[in-house]
Design a protein around this motif. Structure first.
Motif, short mmCIF file in Angstrom:
data_model
loop_
_atom_site.label_atom_id
_atom_site.label_comp_id
_atom_site.label_asym_id
_atom_site.label_seq_id
_atom_site.Cartn_x
_atom_site.Cartn_y
_atom_site.Cartn_z
N UNK A 71 5.75 -2.27 10.75
CA UNK A 71 5.68 -1.10 10.31
C UNK A 71 4.70 -0.95 8.84
N UNK A 72 3.89 0.07 8.80
CA UNK A 72 3.12 0.07 7.72
C UNK A 72 3.46 1.32 7.10
N UNK A 73 3.98 1.07 5.78
CA UNK A 73 4.34 2.10 4.98
C UNK A 73 3.18 2.74 4.23
N UNK A 74 3.19 4.08 4.60
CA UNK A 74 2.25 4.80 4.09
C UNK A 74 2.62 6.17 3.26
N UNK A 75 1.92 6.45 2.14
CA UNK A 75 2.25 7.68 1.67
C UNK A 75 1.80 8.95 2.20
N UNK B 183 -3.15 6.54 3.40
CA UNK B 183 -3.00 6.11 2.06
C UNK B 183 -1.73 5.11 1.78
N UNK B 184 -1.81 4.06 1.38
CA UNK B 184 -0.98 3.02 1.34
C UNK B 184 -0.34 2.96 -0.04
N UNK B 185 -1.17 2.95 -1.18
CA UNK B 185 -0.86 3.29 -2.60
C UNK B 185 -1.78 4.24 -3.14
N UNK C 59 -3.98 3.58 -4.89
CA UNK C 59 -5.25 3.04 -4.95
C UNK C 59 -5.68 2.34 -3.61
N UNK C 60 -5.09 2.42 -2.82
CA UNK C 60 -5.59 1.62 -1.75
C UNK C 60 -5.15 2.49 -0.48
N UNK C 61 -6.34 2.74 0.40
CA UNK C 61 -6.64 3.43 1.64
C UNK C 61 -7.18 2.70 2.61
N UNK C 62 -6.33 2.80 3.67
CA UNK C 62 -6.82 1.90 4.88
C UNK C 62 -7.43 2.85 5.81
N UNK C 63 -8.57 2.44 6.41
CA UNK C 63 -9.47 3.47 7.30
C UNK C 63 -9.90 2.69 8.44
N UNK C 64 -9.38 3.23 9.71
CA UNK C 64 -9.79 2.59 11.00
C UNK C 64 -10.49 3.70 11.87
N UNK C 65 -11.52 3.10 12.65
CA UNK C 65 -12.10 4.14 13.60
C UNK C 65 -12.45 3.63 15.04
#
Length: 520
Positions: free
Chosen positions: A450-454, A502-504, A506-512
């Motif tokens: 699991x990816x913990x995202x804000x 938005x993981x932190x 300062x970090x955002x993961x984007x998938x398309x």
């Protein structure tokens, strides 16, 4: 004894299970409906949940022309429509009308585009009168079987008199042509032909090839035997009982209820249910006629009929309950489906009919001993039963146009999987068609944990239709998934999907990725 042996044999035939799933449903299409393809497919494959027979398959190409050069082949549950080599660009429509093993048509359309979509649409049925004729012919058939054959059986076996047979005779004379018309319009419906084509051979040929063909022959034979039983031949009582058995047999040979699984239960249930209806409803008009000028013999007849009717009505209620449970599968289907709504209306009318029957059995019939004037009230009550029964026939005839809930294949949510070394996103879209959809996002790391995202958001666009990116925030649900509810997707087509997590700070993961949305 011979009649009893014949009865047992016919019941065994009615209860013999077959391999049919009872009512066909489309479960997959290749290419998927709503697809936008770079080049024309070689074929369109339709796969159903049971073996089907092609009725009418029509191809309309991207230029809006109806094509007659698409070759149709069948193999078990699959129908393959080979596409012509010169299929132009644009939106093509494959309209299908196939015959399920219960003898009913299953229709729909598959839409795909070659290059840019165009406004091609399936062709509508040009003759709206066909449904009305189907409905009316079924009501006429019910009158012939239940009022006609049931009335003759009552006269020969319960009343021991042919008095009051005018209405049953008229019902038989109406039921015979209704049975024939019902078969002809079934063929028109199976082939998607207009009402005027009933004078051609094609609808009759295909209708006789279905389970409804033999069932119609049995129904017509039953009504003819009942007409013969009205005469004074010495074997009239034998004709009446064979005709009576034919009512249940014809109903148990075809239709949604009879062909439902397990057939070893449903076919005998329909058989008994049909006989119970014929016994009860068939007795009403002769009884009303006898009460017009009551004689001393009427009261013993009423008592005899009432005693027999109690177990008959119990069998009617029990078999009806069994069939309803099998057809509905869940109580919510009573109000959530058209089939269930028709059943709900029928149940209300049946309860009213039972209340009248109870009134007649326990109040009016005993009162007739002391006061012959009650005969008029009893006759009116029986006539009200007749009118209610006619209403039930009219309502039940509507089942011809809607499949039972048990045959409705649950829609599988549309799913895409987006995977990179850094993250994996699973997207479920329900129902996955143009309109209002719900999105469920499962966010995982590249190791499938699991990816913990804000925060998470969903962005959708459909460039080919000029729809610019529209962003919606996702909400984290108690199930650990991110939800975006009630998203309006106005068009079918290849939608571009972007998910931002938005993981932190300062970090955002984007998938398309792209998502094929089917037409509504």
């Amino acid at each position: 004894m011979r009649l009893l042996a014949a009865f047992a044999m016919l019941l065994a035939i009615a209860g013999t299970p077959t391999s049919a799933s009872a009512h066909a449903a489309l479960i997959s299409v290749e290419p998927a409906s709503g697809s936008i393809l770079a080049s024309a497919p070689k074929a369109v494959e339709l796969r159903f949940n049971e073996a089907v027979t092609p009725g009418a398959i029509q191809l309309i190409d991207g230029a809006g022309r109806a094509r007659d050069d698409a070759r149709v082949t069948t193999s078990g549950e699959a129908i393959t429509v080979a596409m012509p080599a010169d299929l132009p660009k644009g939106t093509a429509v494959v309209s299908y009308r196939v015959i399920s093993q219960d003898g009913h048509p299953v229709a729909g359309s598959v839409i795909f585009s070659i290059g840019a979509p165009t406004a091609t649409q399936p062709r509508a049925n040009a003759d709206g009168r066909l449904s009305a004729v189907i409905w009316l012919s079924r009501i006429g058939l019910y009158l012939g079987l239940f009022v006609g054959v049931g009335g003759v059986f009552f006269g020969r076996w319960i009343a021991w008199s042919m008095a009051g047979m005018d209405v049953p005779r008229a019902a038989l004379l109406l039921g015979l042509p209704s049975a024939a018309v019902s078969l002809g319009v079934l063929g028109l419906d199976l082939l998607g032909l207009p009402l005027a084509a009933i004078v051609t051979a094609a609808p009759w040929t295909i209708a006789f090839a279905t389970s409804a063909g033999l069932a119609s022959i049995v129904a017509i034979a039953a009504m003819l035997l009942a007409l013969m039983a009205l005469s004074r031949v010495w074997y009239a009582r034998a004709l009446a009982v064979v005709a009576f058995i034919g009512v249940g047999l014809s109903l148990a040979m075809t239709g949604h209820a009879a062909t439902a699984s397990p057939e070893v239960l449903t076919r005998p249930a329909v058989f008994v249910h049909g006989l119970a209806v014929a016994f009860w409803i068939g007795a009403l008009t002769p009884l009303a006629a006898l009460l017009t000028k009551p004689t001393p013999a009427v009261l013993p007849l009423l008592n005899r009929f009432s005693r027999i009717a109690v177990p008959v009505v119990a069998a009617l209620a029990l078999t009806g309950l069994v069939l309803a449970i099998i057809q509905l599968e869940k109580p919510a289907a009573l109000v959530e489906t058209t089939y269930g709504l028709i059943l709900s209306v029928k149940l209300v009318l049946v309860l009213f009919l039972l209340a009248l029957a109870a009134l007649n059995r326990y109040r009016l019939t005993p009162a007739l001993v002391k006061d012959r004037g009650v005969a008029t009230v009893l006759k009116r009550s029986i006539l009200l039963e007749c009118a209610t029964a006619l209403g039930i026939f009219a309502v039940v005839a509507g089942w011809r146009f809607t499949p039972p809930p048990r045959t409705m294949v649950a829609e599988t949510p549309l799913a895409i999987h987006i995977h990179t070394d850094k993250a994996m996103f699973q997207v479920l879209v329900s129902p996955g068609k143009a309109g209002v959809d719900d999105f469920v996002l499962q966010l995982m790391t590249g190791e499938a944990t699991p990816l913990q995202a804000k925060e998470a958001s969903l962005t959708l666009s459909l460039p080919e239709r000029g729809i610019e990116p529209m962003e919606r925030d996702a909400e984290l649900g108690p199930d650990g998934y991110w939800h975006v509810r009630k998203v309006e997707l106005p068009f079918a087509g290849r939608w571009h999907v972007r998910i931002d997590a938005l993981v932190t700070d300062f970090e955002k993961i984007t998938l398309e990725d792209d998502l094929e949305v089917a037409p509504p």
